[in-house]
Scaffold this motif. Structure first.
Motif, PDB file in Angstrom:
ATOM      1  N   THR A 112     -21.190   2.214  14.833  1.00  0.00           N
ATOM      2  CA  THR A 112     -21.399   4.085  15.295  1.00  0.00           C
ATOM      3  C   THR A 112     -22.609   4.236  15.655  1.00  0.00           C
ATOM      4  OG1 THR A 112     -21.532   4.860  13.563  1.00  0.00           O
ATOM      5  CG2 THR A 112     -19.216   4.372  14.081  1.00  0.00           C
ATOM      6  N   ARG A 114     -24.343   8.093  17.013  1.00  0.00           N
ATOM      7  CA  ARG A 114     -24.190   9.147  17.394  1.00  0.00           C
ATOM      8  C   ARG A 114     -25.429   9.804  17.502  1.00  0.00           C
ATOM      9  NH1 ARG A 114     -22.005  12.579  14.220  1.00  0.00           N
ATOM     10  NH2 ARG A 114     -20.456  13.551  15.737  1.00  0.00           N
ATOM     11  N   GLU A 145     -21.258   8.237  20.547  1.00  0.00           N
ATOM     12  CA  GLU A 145     -20.972   9.701  20.930  1.00  0.00           C
ATOM     13  C   GLU A 145     -22.284  10.038  21.278  1.00  0.00           C
ATOM     14  OE1 GLU A 145     -18.385  11.436  17.964  1.00  0.00           O
ATOM     15  OE2 GLU A 145     -18.164   9.588  16.543  1.00  0.00           O
TER      16      GLU A 145
END
Length: 289
Positions: A112, A114, A145
């Protein structure tokens, strides 16, 4: 002889009351030289609500049921929103060539990434970040994100619309324009591939409850924002950034900004392309007193 309504004038006391109210709300500080600015820009709000003067307007801001919307409208009037795509190229190169590869190594299992663009204005910065990541082409299988936030409703609406004029492309290579934008009657519309990576939100950097909902970030961009804060507000915002970053995460400020006398919780990293701040994992750091 025609009668003219006398112009409203902000007294020193009214100026201090309204200035302090704005400061306590969001950290923006207006010194004594800014009295004329508040007089001129907020005078139109006094007239809009058919109020007798700034004293009544202050009471409106304190107690009226519409005060939250009015303060949001004030932010639109008082904040500066000058930006463009691919601003501060050396820092962006440090981001793509050094920071992202380092984060990817550290998060191979989690996969991930971010990123928060704080004070993103009309959205050029978060969309720039998205375009750069898409061009890198190395994040397939990763959950990416990007959150763009600003206190101004007006610029947030602009960012969500995602349509820009040529003034936003003063530092943009033609290949980005061809790949990521479609020309329309209104201007250049950013493509869905980029938009899908970005969430745009209205956010006050003094709103601890909203900030807590962000979750941990790997990188925070906050460029040319804290220059509008006084020392106490800067420390408060920087501490929020520290708490929002994961251990080892990066904080990228504008080139005219630094953490000197603000925080000892970040290490200044001298990367090949630029100097950036990194959250240290030690427990001894903190916001400077």
């Amino acid at each position: 002889m025609p009668y003219f309504e006398p112009e409203l004038q902000l007294t020193e006391e009214e100026f201090r009351l309204i200035r302090d109210l704005i400061y306590n709300h969001c950290g923006l500080f207006f010194d004594d030289d800014s009295k004329y600015l508040l007089d001129r820009r907020l005078g139109q709000r006094v007239a809009h609500h058919n109020l007798s003067g700034f004293r009544e307007y202050y009471q409106f801001l304190k107690y009226d049921r519409r005060r939250d919307q009015e303060i949001a409208d004030i932010m639109d009037l008082l904040t500066t929103n000058e930006t463009y795509f691919f601003r501060e190229a050396f820092q962006l190169r440090a981001f793509t060539d050094e920071i992202v590869p380092e984060v990817m190594k550290l998060k191979q299992r989690e996969r991930t990434l971010r990123i928060w663009s704080a004070g993103c204005s009309t959205g050029e910065e978060p969309y720039t970040i998205a375009m750069l990541l898409l061009e890198m082409g190395c994040l397939h299988g990763w959950r990416v994100e990007i959150v763009g936030s600003d206190i101004s409703q007006r610029v947030v609406q602009h960012a969500r619309k995602g349509i820009y004029t040529k003034a936003s492309f003063r530092a943009t290579d033609e290949r980005y324009l061809k790949r990521f934008f479609t020309e329309t009657d209104e201007g250049y519309r950013i493509c869905d591939e980029v938009r899908e990576l970005v969430t745009i939100s209205q956010m006050n950097l003094f709103d601890a409850n909203r900030l807590a909902l962000l979750g941990k970030m790997d990188v925070i961009f906050c460029r040319n924002v804290i220059i509008y804060f006084d020392q106490a507000s800067k420390k408060r915002v920087i501490e929020s950034f520290y708490n929002t970053l994961r251990g080892g995460g990066y904080l990228l400020l504008g080139h005219s900004e630094s953490l000197m006398n603000l925080s000892t919780a970040f290490a200044l990293r001298h990367l090949k392309n630029d100097m950036v701040y990194q959250k240290t994992d030690t427990t001894g750091g903190g916001v400077a007193s």
